[in-house]
Scaffold this motif. Structure first.
Motif, short mmCIF file in Angstrom:
data_model
loop_
_atom_site.label_atom_id
_atom_site.label_comp_id
_atom_site.label_asym_id
_atom_site.label_seq_id
_atom_site.Cartn_x
_atom_site.Cartn_y
_atom_site.Cartn_z
N ALA A 40 0.85 -1.18 0.00
CA ALA A 40 0.00 0.00 0.00
C ALA A 40 0.89 1.24 0.00
O ALA A 40 2.05 1.18 0.44
CB ALA A 40 -0.91 0.00 1.23
N LYS A 43 3.57 2.23 2.76
CA LYS A 43 3.74 1.10 3.66
C LYS A 43 4.75 0.10 3.08
O LYS A 43 4.99 0.09 1.87
CB LYS A 43 2.40 0.40 3.93
CG LYS A 43 1.42 1.26 4.70
CD LYS A 43 0.20 0.46 5.09
CE LYS A 43 -0.75 1.28 5.94
NZ LYS A 43 -1.95 0.49 6.36
N SER A 63 -3.28 -11.19 8.87
CA SER A 63 -4.22 -10.16 8.43
C SER A 63 -5.24 -10.66 7.42
O SER A 63 -6.29 -10.03 7.24
CB SER A 63 -3.46 -8.97 7.85
OG SER A 63 -2.68 -9.37 6.73
N LYS A 87 -11.66 -5.59 3.01
CA LYS A 87 -11.71 -4.41 3.88
C LYS A 87 -10.93 -3.28 3.21
O LYS A 87 -10.02 -3.54 2.40
CB LYS A 87 -11.07 -4.74 5.23
CG LYS A 87 -11.64 -5.95 5.93
CD LYS A 87 -10.85 -6.26 7.19
CE LYS A 87 -11.40 -7.50 7.90
NZ LYS A 87 -10.61 -7.82 9.12
N GLU A 89 -8.55 -1.66 4.30
CA GLU A 89 -7.12 -1.84 4.58
C GLU A 89 -6.47 -2.90 3.69
O GLU A 89 -5.26 -3.08 3.72
CB GLU A 89 -6.87 -2.18 6.05
CG GLU A 89 -7.71 -3.31 6.59
CD GLU A 89 -8.95 -2.82 7.33
OE1 GLU A 89 -9.64 -1.91 6.81
OE2 GLU A 89 -9.24 -3.38 8.40
N ASP A 90 -7.26 -3.61 2.89
CA ASP A 90 -6.70 -4.54 1.90
C ASP A 90 -6.28 -3.82 0.62
O ASP A 90 -5.68 -4.44 -0.26
CB ASP A 90 -7.72 -5.63 1.54
CG ASP A 90 -8.03 -6.55 2.72
OD1 ASP A 90 -9.22 -6.89 2.89
OD2 ASP A 90 -7.09 -6.92 3.45
N THR A 91 -6.61 -2.54 0.53
CA THR A 91 -6.23 -1.76 -0.65
C THR A 91 -4.72 -1.72 -0.82
O THR A 91 -4.00 -1.34 0.11
CB THR A 91 -6.79 -0.34 -0.55
OG1 THR A 91 -8.22 -0.38 -0.57
CG2 THR A 91 -6.30 0.54 -1.70
N SER A 124 -14.97 2.03 1.27
CA SER A 124 -15.73 1.84 2.51
C SER A 124 -17.19 2.23 2.33
O SER A 124 -17.57 2.81 1.34
CB SER A 124 -15.11 2.66 3.63
OG SER A 124 -15.05 4.02 3.27
#
Length: 124
Positions: A40, A43, A63, A87, A89-91, A124
């Protein structure tokens, strides 16, 4: 020549599903580990899952455990990553990679060959 080509990424709403494919060439699945990684923006690269079909070894990061499933089709030289319950956060950009020695796990440095990546975006 070893090649890996990812496909199947896209935009999906939270809770949705995607199936990524990693089409490989230049090697067989005999004692080879193929892994999925993601990165990401801002990150570090994260190991998501890997499979060594010959050894019957499959691993998942904490995760994604319980939501993602990795499979391989040796006849098609393709590895799949089924992603459910996505989710935000999986992007990330998802990459597949191959370790022809068959000993790699979820550490990216162990892999010698990488695909170009496919973008997964979860809204989201």
């Amino acid at each position: 020549e070893v090649q890996l080509v990812e496909s199947g990424g896209g935009l999906v709403q939270a809770g949705g599903s995607l199936r990524l494919s990693c089409a490989t060439s230049g090697f067989t699945f005999d004692d080879v580990t193929v892994g999925w990684f993601r990165q990401a923006p801002g990150k570090e690269r994260e190991g998501v899952s890997c499979i060594n079909d010959s050894e019957g070894d499959i691993q998942y990061s904490d995760s994604v455990k319980g939501r993602f499933t990795i499979t391989s089709d040796s006849a098609k030289n393709t590895v799949f990553l089924e992603m459910n319950g996505l989710k935000p956060e999986d992007t990330a950009v998802y990459y597949c990679a191959a370790d022809l020695t068959g000993v790699a796990d979820l550490e990216g440095w162990e892999y010698d060959y990488w695909g170009q990546g496919t973008q997964v975006t979860v809204s989201s």
